[in-house]
Design a protein around this motif. Structure first.
Motif, PDB file in Angstrom:
ATOM      1  N   ASN A 379      -2.931 -19.596  -0.566  1.00 14.22           N
ATOM      2  CA  ASN A 379      -2.710 -17.527  -0.373  1.00 14.22           C
ATOM      3  C   ASN A 379      -0.938 -17.220  -0.003  1.00 14.22           C
ATOM      4  OD1 ASN A 379      -1.939 -19.197   3.269  1.00 14.22           O
ATOM      5  ND2 ASN A 379      -3.953 -19.104   2.650  1.00 14.22           N
ATOM      6  N   SER A 380      -0.681 -15.967  -0.136  1.00 16.79           N
ATOM      7  CA  SER A 380       0.658 -15.679   0.519  1.00 16.79           C
ATOM      8  C   SER A 380       0.936 -15.860  -1.140  1.00 16.79           C
ATOM      9  CB  SER A 380       0.990 -16.424   1.501  1.00 16.79           C
ATOM     10  OG  SER A 380       0.284 -15.193   2.680  1.00 16.79           O
ATOM     11  N   ASN A 381       2.728 -15.982  -1.043  1.00 20.02           N
ATOM     12  CA  ASN A 381       3.434 -15.651  -2.635  1.00 20.02           C
ATOM     13  C   ASN A 381       4.946 -15.956  -1.712  1.00 20.02           C
ATOM     14  OD1 ASN A 381       1.912 -13.968  -4.434  1.00 20.02           O
ATOM     15  ND2 ASN A 381       0.757 -12.974  -2.595  1.00 20.02           N
ATOM     16  N   HIS A 382       5.137 -17.410  -1.249  1.00 23.78           N
ATOM     17  CA  HIS A 382       5.787 -17.739  -0.632  1.00 23.78           C
ATOM     18  C   HIS A 382       6.903 -18.242  -1.358  1.00 23.78           C
ATOM     19  CE1 HIS A 382       4.285 -17.779   2.693  1.00 23.78           C
ATOM     20  NE2 HIS A 382       3.405 -18.542   2.606  1.00 23.78           N
ATOM     21  N   ALA A 383       7.041 -17.858  -2.512  1.00 21.64           N
ATOM     22  CA  ALA A 383       8.260 -18.111  -4.020  1.00 21.64           C
ATOM     23  C   ALA A 383       9.712 -17.053  -3.435  1.00 21.64           C
ATOM     24  CB  ALA A 383       7.797 -18.051  -5.299  1.00 21.64           C
ATOM     25  N   VAL A 384       8.927 -16.265  -2.694  1.00 21.08           N
ATOM     26  CA  VAL A 384       9.731 -15.106  -1.944  1.00 21.08           C
ATOM     27  C   VAL A 384      10.811 -16.130  -1.073  1.00 21.08           C
ATOM     28  CG1 VAL A 384       8.336 -13.978  -0.211  1.00 21.08           C
ATOM     29  CG2 VAL A 384      10.350 -13.157  -0.858  1.00 21.08           C
ATOM     30  N   ALA A 385      10.325 -17.099  -0.121  1.00 17.62           N
ATOM     31  CA  ALA A 385      10.274 -17.346   1.349  1.00 17.62           C
ATOM     32  C   ALA A 385      11.843 -18.701   0.321  1.00 17.62           C
ATOM     33  CB  ALA A 385       9.974 -17.846   1.916  1.00 17.62           C
ATOM     34  N   CYS A 407       9.246 -11.440  -7.090  1.00 15.85           N
ATOM     35  CA  CYS A 407       9.635 -11.215  -5.545  1.00 15.85           C
ATOM     36  C   CYS A 407       8.587  -9.950  -5.402  1.00 15.85           C
ATOM     37  CB  CYS A 407      10.064 -11.782  -4.469  1.00 15.85           C
ATOM     38  SG  CYS A 407      10.638 -12.976  -4.617  1.00 15.85           S
ATOM     39  N   LYS A 408       8.745  -9.146  -5.614  1.00 10.70           N
ATOM     40  CA  LYS A 408       8.632  -7.496  -5.082  1.00 10.70           C
ATOM     41  C   LYS A 408       7.491  -7.819  -5.826  1.00 10.70           C
ATOM     42  CE  LYS A 408       9.618  -2.896  -4.328  1.00 10.70           C
ATOM     43  NZ  LYS A 408      10.203  -1.785  -4.652  1.00 10.70           N
ATOM     44  N   LYS A 409       6.494  -7.427  -6.916  1.00 16.46           N
ATOM     45  CA  LYS A 409       5.891  -7.356  -7.630  1.00 16.46           C
ATOM     46  C   LYS A 409       5.029  -7.741  -8.025  1.00 16.46           C
ATOM     47  CE  LYS A 409       7.752  -4.874 -12.425  1.00 16.46           C
ATOM     48  NZ  LYS A 409       6.339  -3.907 -12.236  1.00 16.46           N
ATOM     49  N   GLY A 410       5.021  -9.893  -7.073  1.00 17.38           N
ATOM     50  CA  GLY A 410       3.757 -10.434  -7.141  1.00 17.38           C
ATOM     51  C   GLY A 410       3.613 -10.043  -5.638  1.00 17.38           C
ATOM     52  N   ILE A 411       4.291  -9.022  -4.981  1.00 15.00           N
ATOM     53  CA  ILE A 411       3.720  -9.223  -3.213  1.00 15.00           C
ATOM     54  C   ILE A 411       3.018  -7.623  -4.020  1.00 15.00           C
ATOM     55  CG2 ILE A 411       4.140  -8.344  -1.154  1.00 15.00           C
ATOM     56  CD1 ILE A 411       6.073 -10.651  -0.816  1.00 15.00           C
ATOM     57  N   LEU A 416      -3.350  -9.676  -2.702  1.00 14.79           N
ATOM     58  CA  LEU A 416      -3.852 -10.854  -1.848  1.00 14.79           C
ATOM     59  C   LEU A 416      -4.399 -11.314  -2.059  1.00 14.79           C
ATOM     60  CD1 LEU A 416      -1.911  -8.447   0.390  1.00 14.79           C
ATOM     61  CD2 LEU A 416      -0.353  -9.648  -0.734  1.00 14.79           C
ATOM     62  N   ILE A 417      -5.676 -11.530  -2.236  1.00 11.39           N
ATOM     63  CA  ILE A 417      -7.227 -12.525  -2.355  1.00 11.39           C
ATOM     64  C   ILE A 417      -6.354 -14.086  -2.651  1.00 11.39           C
ATOM     65  CG2 ILE A 417      -9.516 -12.930  -3.358  1.00 11.39           C
ATOM     66  CD1 ILE A 417      -9.318  -9.769  -3.435  1.00 11.39           C
ATOM     67  N   PRO A 418      -7.022 -14.840  -2.126  1.00 14.52           N
ATOM     68  CA  PRO A 418      -6.985 -16.216  -1.917  1.00 14.52           C
ATOM     69  C   PRO A 418      -7.054 -16.603  -3.801  1.00 14.52           C
ATOM     70  CG  PRO A 418      -7.058 -16.110   0.376  1.00 14.52           C
ATOM     71  CD  PRO A 418      -7.665 -14.996  -1.056  1.00 14.52           C
ATOM     72  N   TRP A 419      -6.402 -17.022  -3.745  1.00 11.35           N
ATOM     73  CA  TRP A 419      -6.488 -18.291  -5.211  1.00 11.35           C
ATOM     74  C   TRP A 419      -7.090 -16.900  -6.333  1.00 11.35           C
ATOM     75  CZ3 TRP A 419      -7.257 -24.150  -6.017  1.00 11.35           C
ATOM     76  CH2 TRP A 419      -6.763 -24.708  -4.753  1.00 11.35           C
ATOM     77  N   SER A 420      -6.773 -16.184  -6.681  1.00  8.39           N
ATOM     78  CA  SER A 420      -6.913 -14.992  -7.686  1.00  8.39           C
ATOM     79  C   SER A 420      -5.124 -15.015  -7.823  1.00  8.39           C
ATOM     80  CB  SER A 420      -7.276 -14.096  -6.946  1.00  8.39           C
ATOM     81  OG  SER A 420      -7.848 -13.229  -7.978  1.00  8.39           O
ATOM     82  N   GLY A 421      -5.430 -14.303  -9.188  1.00  4.77           N
ATOM     83  CA  GLY A 421      -4.346 -13.857 -10.346  1.00  4.77           C
ATOM     84  C   GLY A 421      -4.341 -12.493 -10.658  1.00  4.77           C
ATOM     85  N   ALA A 422      -5.727 -11.677 -10.024  1.00  3.81           N
ATOM     86  CA  ALA A 422      -6.090 -10.629 -10.912  1.00  3.81           C
ATOM     87  C   ALA A 422      -4.946  -9.492 -10.024  1.00  3.81           C
ATOM     88  CB  ALA A 422      -7.575  -9.797  -9.741  1.00  3.81           C
ATOM     89  N   ALA A 424      -4.129  -6.329  -8.085  1.00  3.48           N
ATOM     90  CA  ALA A 424      -4.079  -5.126  -6.474  1.00  3.48           C
ATOM     91  C   ALA A 424      -5.766  -4.664  -6.919  1.00  3.48           C
ATOM     92  CB  ALA A 424      -3.254  -5.143  -5.811  1.00  3.48           C
ATOM     93  N   GLY A 425      -6.660  -4.420  -5.681  1.00  8.75           N
ATOM     94  CA  GLY A 425      -7.589  -3.725  -5.858  1.00  8.75           C
ATOM     95  C   GLY A 425      -7.205  -2.724  -4.201  1.00  8.75           C
ATOM     96  N   TRP A 426      -8.831  -2.922  -3.515  1.00  9.48           N
ATOM     97  CA  TRP A 426      -9.004  -1.807  -2.540  1.00  9.48           C
ATOM     98  C   TRP A 426      -8.587  -2.687  -1.115  1.00  9.48           C
ATOM     99  CZ3 TRP A 426     -11.840  -2.880   1.736  1.00  9.48           C
ATOM    100  CH2 TRP A 426     -12.429  -3.691   2.014  1.00  9.48           C
ATOM    101  N   ILE A 427      -8.356  -4.451  -1.327  1.00 15.45           N
ATOM    102  CA  ILE A 427      -7.972  -4.699  -0.159  1.00 15.45           C
ATOM    103  C   ILE A 427      -6.975  -4.651   0.038  1.00 15.45           C
ATOM    104  CG2 ILE A 427      -7.861  -7.120   0.761  1.00 15.45           C
ATOM    105  CD1 ILE A 427     -10.704  -7.434   0.243  1.00 15.45           C
ATOM    106  N   ASP A 428      -5.819  -4.882  -1.077  1.00 18.18           N
ATOM    107  CA  ASP A 428      -4.670  -4.822  -1.113  1.00 18.18           C
ATOM    108  C   ASP A 428      -4.203  -3.183  -0.851  1.00 18.18           C
ATOM    109  OD1 ASP A 428      -4.367  -7.496  -2.346  1.00 18.18           O
ATOM    110  OD2 ASP A 428      -5.642  -6.313  -3.846  1.00 18.18           O
ATOM    111  N   ASP A 429      -5.074  -2.589  -1.296  1.00 16.84           N
ATOM    112  CA  ASP A 429      -3.885  -0.759  -0.701  1.00 16.84           C
ATOM    113  C   ASP A 429      -4.816  -0.345   1.120  1.00 16.84           C
ATOM    114  OD1 ASP A 429      -3.937  -0.403  -2.872  1.00 16.84           O
ATOM    115  OD2 ASP A 429      -5.827   0.386  -3.993  1.00 16.84           O
ATOM    116  N   PHE A 430      -5.968  -1.413   1.465  1.00 18.78           N
ATOM    117  CA  PHE A 430      -6.600  -1.562   2.597  1.00 18.78           C
ATOM    118  C   PHE A 430      -4.691  -1.923   3.743  1.00 18.78           C
ATOM    119  CE2 PHE A 430      -8.254  -2.719   6.473  1.00 18.78           C
ATOM    120  CZ  PHE A 430      -9.184  -1.476   6.745  1.00 18.78           C
ATOM    121  N   TYR A 431      -4.469  -3.168   3.156  1.00 19.84           N
ATOM    122  CA  TYR A 431      -3.692  -3.527   4.283  1.00 19.84           C
ATOM    123  C   TYR A 431      -2.260  -2.843   3.416  1.00 19.84           C
ATOM    124  CZ  TYR A 431       0.644  -6.767   5.115  1.00 19.84           C
ATOM    125  OH  TYR A 431       1.118  -7.159   5.735  1.00 19.84           O
ATOM    126  N   LYS A 432      -1.564  -2.533   3.147  1.00 16.96           N
ATOM    127  CA  LYS A 432      -1.296  -1.478   2.414  1.00 16.96           C
ATOM    128  C   LYS A 432      -0.690  -0.332   3.918  1.00 16.96           C
ATOM    129  CE  LYS A 432       0.304  -2.575  -2.313  1.00 16.96           C
ATOM    130  NZ  LYS A 432       0.662  -2.216  -3.729  1.00 16.96           N
TER     131      LYS A 432
END
Length: 754
Positions: A379-385, A407-411, A416-422, A424-432
């Motif tokens: 989970n997460s996108n830690h290359a930014v770190a 980094c920005k585009k990757g996030i 943000l769904i784990p183990w997925s390269g799809a 962004a969808g509604w869960i990501d919109d919800f997070y934002k």
């Protein structure tokens, strides 16, 4: 000459000889490495005794389940990923033709393994084997000793094509994502016969085989003999495999190659020199440092590389291309270690990340780059770190604007769904919009197709991990002068507050309506791996997953005293169920001390958190206790999945006496050293030294300190304090000094306080 003078002269010569002999016998860094450490797992995946050169493309280890495996499945030629099996297989065989198989199973004995050399005796065949690797090529020496028994070599592609022409074998194995690994192998002695195998005999009219377990056979007569063979490997072509072999090897001398490898390892490991009385601690240290060089691997071959990220062959432009790096594991300490001792390589790694993002077409930073592409695991996108950490510590040589964009585009654009390269969808919109990932009640059917039925949403792990990633984005935005972005991401970096439950003091999953999931057991709920709510670890571990803003976490918990109480409680809180039941649900959560787990990466920074709340002596005690309990020079000396340097870098830092709690922040927490003296040669050639005065096993508590000659009362220091060399002197004692480093204004920096 008088008899007295003769006696003195002889005595002097004797003593000089003894001194020279002692010098000759003095161990070099690589002599302390024990690749077998941790080869039997407590529960999940063991460490592997990998034979390779630092960060090199060619890696092998014996083909068996773990150290207890009683049988070798042939001899390895290359593993293509950390934990992978050998892509090709070599089976030396002496015996009747009826015993020929695609892979021979060997009983074995007398195994000796070093990072640069391997020996084994195949006792059912009375055959001795020696092996040594270079970067993209290697040598085997095989000594057949039985009389009047036919001698064969069997070469297997496992899944691809293999062909033979006299003393030359070449071919490929098909991997995932249109990736192939190629081999070019030649034996010093030309065989009497060679070909494919049919009807219990060599078919000399057919020189190639395809498909599963495709193999060819070479026959060398029926007398004892020593066979030498060498081979090159490539991800580009058979011709490139041959070129790699010819570039690196000009003979079949396995001992000469091993000695060269030994020197290469001593140079790499010798960047950190340690002095102390305990040889076991030295073995643990250098074995851990050796594992930090297992990945990522350089796959540039003569100025070119094959990229699975777009399926093309590229010119590397003189900048080596690296892959096979599980960033979720390695961003925490492996990358920060490389910034200190091998910054040029770290620059090449970051440049490789950016190239991967470009080649994948979406400009999303990778998360789990491998030989076969980005597997988007965890989970997460830690290359930014890794980018933020390098930048803030003054590392240059990569395009920061382009890295920030990836980094920005990757996030922002990838889900943000784990183990997925799809996308962004509604869960990501919800997070934002709401600042957290919504959780489902246990038993509620999942409606989002990209959510893995096994991995689940991991809402707390993802919310906390993304808040940290966005803090890292803010640091890069600040460096680029992007003030609006910085302000936005600093606000997002506080999103962990949205899932903090003040009634319990834990991070607690919420549903989409903003209600905490009730009831909830922080120890056990969440299904396999607690993934319904957390991720591989339970709520007790994710309670501390705010590495960028520990000061704010202290305030959320009600202040320093309550923060300390909560930390203390974690180490004594019982599992409350049998180990059988607990580990059946959370198998990654091993290495337990109470509810704390030493076995998984989100736990690594936790022992250092006492520094932030005014009780650094507890960090000093806890580090020594945990290291002695779980990291040992024995077959079970690793508490959990080591992940190719992810956990070993924690050991390296902790034994030296400091640790980078927050990648992206140029600061190191002070722990408690395990050696009398540590001298680290930094990438710029300067030396940073840690000296432990009154050094002993019992004296683990810091009484006082100086840094670069000045009195030091902080349980941390900045990267700028050591980047041009320096010296940290720690005066140690048997009893804790409960006044050193305790003042609130001396606490390590956090996002709100630095």
């Amino acid at each position: 000459m008088s008899s007295l003078k003769k006696t003195i002269t002889l005595l002097t010569l004797f003593l000089c000889g003894c001194f020279v002999n002692l010098q000759a016998q003095e161990k070099q860094p690589v002599d302390h490495v024990n690749p077998y450490m941790g080869n039997i797992s407590h529960l999940l995946v063991p460490t592997y005794p990998t034979i390779h050169l630092p960060n090199s493309m060619l890696r092998v280890y014996p083909e068996r389940g773990d150290y207890t495996g009683d049988v070798l499945s042939g001899l390895p030629l290359i593993i293509t990923s950390h934990r992978g099996s050998s892509a090709f297989n070599l089976s030396p065989y002496q015996g009747e033709a009826s015993g020929i198989k695609p892979v021979i199973a060997y009983s074995y004995d007398l195994e000796k393994l070093k990072p640069y050399h391997y020996e084994v005796f195949l006792d059912n065949q009375l055959t001795s084997v020696e092996y040594a690797p270079s970067h993209q090529s290697a040598i085997y020496q095989i000594d057949f000793t039985q009389k009047d028994k036919p001698v064969y070599l069997i070469l297997n592609s496992r899944n691809g094509e293999i062909k033979v022409n006299k003393n030359v074998v070449s071919g490929y194995q098909q991997l995932e994502n249109n990736t192939r690994v190629y081999i070019y192998l030649e034996t010093e002695t030309t065989p009497q016969k060679s070909g494919t195998w049919a009807n219990n005999a060599i078919n000399e009219t057919k020189a190639d085989a395809q498909g599963r377990n495709a193999f060819v056979v070479l026959y060398y007569g029926d007398q004892p003999q020593k066979l030498n063979l060498r081979y090159g490997i490539s991800f580009i072509s058979e011709e490139q495999a041959k070129a790699n072999l010819q570039r690196e090897l000009n003979n079949y001398d396995v001992k000469q190659l091993a000695e060269k490898g030994r020197n290469i390892w001593n140079e790499a490991l010798g960047k950190i020199k340690i002095t102390g009385d305990d040889d076991t601690d030295k073995t643990i240290f250098y074995t851990s440092l050796y594992r930090c060089y297992e990945r990522p691997v350089c796959i540039s071959e003569g100025g070119r590389y094959f990229s699975a990220f777009d399926g093309k062959i590229h010119q590397d432009g003189g900048k080596p291309f690296y892959t096979d790096d599980w960033i979720w594991d390695t961003y925490r300490a492996t990358h920060p270690l490389r910034v200190l001792i091998d910054v040029e390589k770290e620059v090449d790694v970051i440049n490789s990340y950016v190239l991967m993002a470009e080649q994948m077409g979406d400009m999303w930073m990778p998360t789990f780059p491998e030989i076969t592409g980005d597997s988007r695991r965890m989970n997460s996108n830690h290359a930014v770190a890794t980018v933020a950490d390098a930048q803030v510590k003054g590392v240059r040589g990569f395009d920061l604007d382009k890295a920030y964009l990836a980094c920005k585009k990757g996030i922002e654009e990838k889900t943000l769904i784990p183990w997925s390269g799809a996308p962004a969808g509604w869960i990501d919109d919800f997070y934002k919009e709401h600042g957290y990932i919504p959780a489902l009640l246990w038993g509620t059917e999942e409606t989002v197709p990209n959510v893995s039925p096994f991995e689940r949403r991991q809402p707390i792990a993802v919310t906390l991990g993304t808040a940290y990633d966005q803090w890292c984005l803010a640091q890069i935005a600040n460096a680029l002068g992007k003030k609006d972005d910085e302000k936005h991401y600093l606000k997002c970096a506080l999103n962990y507050r949205n899932v903090y439950n003040p009634a319990t003091g834990f991070f607690h999953p919420k549903d989409k309506d903003g209600k905490f999931i009730e009831p909830l057991d922080y120890s056990f709920d969440g299904g396999p791996g607690a993934r319904q709510y957390y991720g591989e670890n339970n709520g007790w571990i994710y309670r501390w997953d705010v590495p960028h803003n520990v000061a704010d976490l202290i305030q959320l918990m009600g202040g320093r005293e309550q923060f300390i109480n909560n930390l203390d409680r974690m180490f004594v809180e019982p599992l409350r169920r049998s180990k059988y039941a607990f580990y059946a649900m959370i198998p990654d959560h091993t290495g337990n001390v109470g509810q704390f787990s030493m076995a998984n990466e989100p736990c690594l920074h936790i022992p250092y958190l006492y520094n932030y709340a005014g009780q650094p002596w507890k960090t000093q005690k806890r580090i020594h206790t945990l290291m002695n309990q779980w990291f040992r020079n024995d077959l079970m000396g690793m508490p959990g999945d080591e992940d190719g340097g992810g956990m070993s870098a924690f050991v390296v830092f902790s034994q030296m006496g400091f640790y980078p709690v927050t990648p992206g922040m140029p600061a190191y927490n002070i722990g408690s050293p395990f050696f009398k003296n540590v001298k680290m040669t930094l990438s710029n050639g300067k030396t940073f030294e840690v000296e432990a005065q009154n050094y002993s096993k019992e004296n683990k508590y810091i009484q006082s300190a100086t840094l670069n000659g000045k009195t030091w009362n902080k349980p941390w220091f900045e990267h700028s304090d050591i980047e041009n060399g320096g010296k940290l002197v720690l005066v140690m004692g048997k009893v804790a000094n409960k006044t050193w480093g305790t003042e609130a204004n001396n606490a390590p920096p956090s996002a709100e306080t630095k």
